[in-house]
Design a protein around this motif. Structure first.
Motif, short mmCIF file in Angstrom:
data_model
loop_
_atom_site.label_atom_id
_atom_site.label_comp_id
_atom_site.label_asym_id
_atom_site.label_seq_id
_atom_site.Cartn_x
_atom_site.Cartn_y
_atom_site.Cartn_z
N GLU A 243 -8.72 -29.71 -47.95
CA GLU A 243 -8.62 -31.15 -47.70
C GLU A 243 -7.65 -31.45 -46.56
OE1 GLU A 243 -10.18 -33.81 -49.12
OE2 GLU A 243 -11.51 -32.43 -50.15
N VAL A 244 -6.54 -30.71 -46.49
CA VAL A 244 -5.49 -31.04 -45.52
C VAL A 244 -5.57 -30.20 -44.25
CG1 VAL A 244 -3.96 -31.75 -47.39
CG2 VAL A 244 -3.84 -29.40 -46.54
N MET A 245 -6.42 -29.17 -44.22
CA MET A 245 -6.47 -28.31 -43.04
C MET A 245 -7.03 -29.08 -41.84
SD MET A 245 -9.72 -25.84 -43.97
CE MET A 245 -9.19 -24.64 -42.74
N SER A 246 -6.60 -28.67 -40.65
CA SER A 246 -7.01 -29.37 -39.43
C SER A 246 -8.39 -28.95 -38.96
CB SER A 246 -5.99 -29.10 -38.32
OG SER A 246 -5.87 -27.71 -38.07
N ASP A 247 -8.91 -27.82 -39.46
CA ASP A 247 -10.24 -27.36 -39.07
C ASP A 247 -11.31 -28.07 -39.90
OD1 ASP A 247 -8.86 -25.68 -37.49
OD2 ASP A 247 -9.28 -23.86 -38.61
N ALA A 248 -12.50 -28.18 -39.32
CA ALA A 248 -13.65 -28.66 -40.08
C ALA A 248 -14.20 -27.48 -40.89
CB ALA A 248 -14.72 -29.20 -39.14
N ALA A 249 -14.35 -27.67 -42.21
CA ALA A 249 -14.79 -26.60 -43.09
C ALA A 249 -16.07 -27.02 -43.81
CB ALA A 249 -13.70 -26.24 -44.10
N VAL A 250 -17.07 -26.14 -43.78
CA VAL A 250 -18.34 -26.39 -44.45
C VAL A 250 -18.72 -25.13 -45.23
CG1 VAL A 250 -20.80 -26.88 -44.15
CG2 VAL A 250 -19.12 -27.99 -42.67
N VAL A 251 -19.08 -25.32 -46.51
CA VAL A 251 -19.54 -24.21 -47.34
C VAL A 251 -21.04 -24.38 -47.54
CG1 VAL A 251 -19.34 -23.03 -49.55
CG2 VAL A 251 -17.31 -24.03 -48.49
#
Length: 497
Positions: A243-251
């Motif tokens: 939630e707080v990471m600066s990268d866009a994350a998709v699973v």
């Protein structure tokens, strides 16, 4: 009396079990949203059971009314909280972006607030009072208005929302199917017990019937908590990190369906339950080559999305048995980094240009210094084999070293046999300078060249004598004119001979 004690101890045990379960989950995963909602849900169950017990052993009609009001409001809150728990466990995307969960839960929240104001304010808009059947274990029923019956119907229909949610998750998420079946079993058992109660087939008191009715729901929720690893702090930490990471994350699951997208990915248009490849190909216009790199799941590559540059990395997700569970796609926005890098490259090129200009300027200064130095020690050929070197200013060790170098080079170049060192313009000569002058004269003598010191003043003579200079190779002249005459005379003798 015995029945009341049984009801009391049964409720007490139920409350203790609920407190223990809620405390266990809270202590293990308080930072995890489902854990907090689960604790609220268990608390509402305990309030419901305590209010049921209180209505049975009430002292007055007014107390029974207040307890029944608490019971109704707790049941209303339980309905909306149950929907919230299911959504945060199985459809977390409802809590992201526009948060459709808020729109779903808002009508029930407003209805609960309206019911609470009506009950405690005794306005009679939904509920006009209660009826107590003292013959059948003080059973309390609600006297409602038509608006109250509509409100009851609203809360009755509200169970269709979690039912629809569970059916949707069951179809889309294979991994959650067993958990959904457990919840469905608890709800079916709850429904069957309600039917049995309606048919008066429960040979228990009203308190025990309430406990038995809620028991399947509580057991099912407990199983769900453990099956969804709600008590595992690692899961809470991982979700919080995403939630707080600066990268866009998709699973993405093996069926190419997005099962999770963090806020940065949602801002780029990725949403849970959408198909990954069609969205990339049609909406973002990603090339086939790039899609193959994403499927490769072991590479990093640049990608431009919405006018911004991303460094995308894809990694496989496997379980302990090395079975493929999906892929994790991380996109780091490097737009500002690349712009800053370009600026630094431009700055480096500018500094490199400045360094080159400074080096060129340094070379020019060195050449100018050499020119000035040569002009400061001019070597003037006046006759064949005769040189004049005027010494002007003060001479220290460094200047005497330059004098020796230039004089010896000129002697060799001009094949000189006589050098006139004009000391007329020499303002000061210290001991080191006199020693340097002595070494220059001796070096010239080794080359077969005789030196004439012209215009020697007393203080210069004292400095030269103090150095113990061998005067056999040196002649002196008062003026340069005398020295030139002597040179001419010597040249004439050489020609005559």
């Amino acid at each position: 009396m015995t029945e009341s004690l049984t009801d009391f101890f049964a409720t007490f045990i139920f409350v203790i079990a609920g407190v223990a379960l809620a405390s266990f989950v809270i202590l293990r995963a308080w930072d995890h949203r489902p854990a907090r909602i689960f604790a609220v849900l268990i608390s509402l169950l305990m309030v419901i059971n305590i209010s049921i017990l209180g209505k049975v052993i009430f002292i007055s009609h007014e107390i029974a009314y207040q307890l029944h009001a608490i019971f109704l409001i707790s049941m209303a809150l339980f309905t909306s909280t149950f929907v919230a728990l299911l959504s945060t466990l199985f459809t977390p995307e409802w809590w992201q972006g526009r948060r459709p969960f808020i729109w779903i839960i808002s009508p029930y929240t407003l209805a609960t607030l309206a019911l609470g104001f009506d009950l405690f304010g005794k306005f009679g808009f939904f509920v006009t009072g209660i009826q107590v059947d003292s013959v059948h274990s003080n059973v309390v029923t609600t006297v409602t208005t038509p608006a109250g019956r509509w409100l009851s119907a609203l809360f009755g229909v509200s169970w269709l929302v979690p039912l629809f949610m569970m059916i949707t998750v069951f179809v889309r998420n294979r991994q959650a199917r067993e958990t959904i079946l457990v919840l469905a079993g608890g709800m079916i058992a709850f429904t069957i017990m309600n039917v049995l109660q309606f048919l008066n087939l429960f040979p228990f008191s009203s308190v025990m019937r309430g406990l038995i009715l809620l028991l399947p729901i509580m057991v099912a929720l407990t199983i769900v908590v453990f099956r969804t690893r709600l008590i595992t702090p690692l899961r809470a930490a991982i979700e919080e990190a995403f939630e707080v990471m600066s990268d866009a994350a998709v699973v993405v699951n093996p069926n190419d369906q997005i099962v999770y997208a963090n806020p940065h990915a949602i801002a780029l248009g990725f949403k849970a339950h959408m198909q990954m490849t069609p969205y990339l190909r049609h909406s973002l216009k990603i090339t086939t080559e790039t899609l193959e790199m994403i499927r490769d799941a072991s590479s990093s590559f640049p990608l431009v999305l919405n006018g911004r540059r991303f460094l995308v990395s894809v990694r496989e997700i496997r379980n302990k048995r090395n079975q493929l569970q999906g892929s994790l796609v991380l996109g780091r926005d490097v737009t500002e980094v690349e712009e800053r890098t370009n600026q630094l490259e431009q700055e480096r090129a500018r500094l490199s240009q400045i360094v080159q200009e400074l080096e060129q300027e340094q070379r020019e200064r060195a050449a100018l210094s050499a020119t000035v130095q040569s002009l400061a020690l001019p070597v003037i050929p006046i006759l064949q084999g005769v040189l004049v070197i005027p010494l002007v200013g003060s001479f220290d060790t460094e200047r005497m070293r330059d004098l020796q170098t230039q004089m010896l080079a000129a002697i060799e170049r001009q094949q000189a046999r006589l050098v006139m060192l004009d000391l007329t313009g020499l303002s000061f000569l210290d001991e080191e300078g006199a020693a340097g002058l002595s070494r220059s004269v001796e070096a010239a003598a080794l080359l077969g060249t005789r030196c004439i010191l012209v215009g020697v003043r007393p203080e210069i003579a004292e400095a030269i004598v103090a150095q113990g200079l061998d005067l056999d190779h040196i002649s002196t002249a008062a003026t340069l004119q005398d020295a030139v005459k002597r040179a001419l005379t010597r040249t004439a003798k050489v020609v005559a001979s």
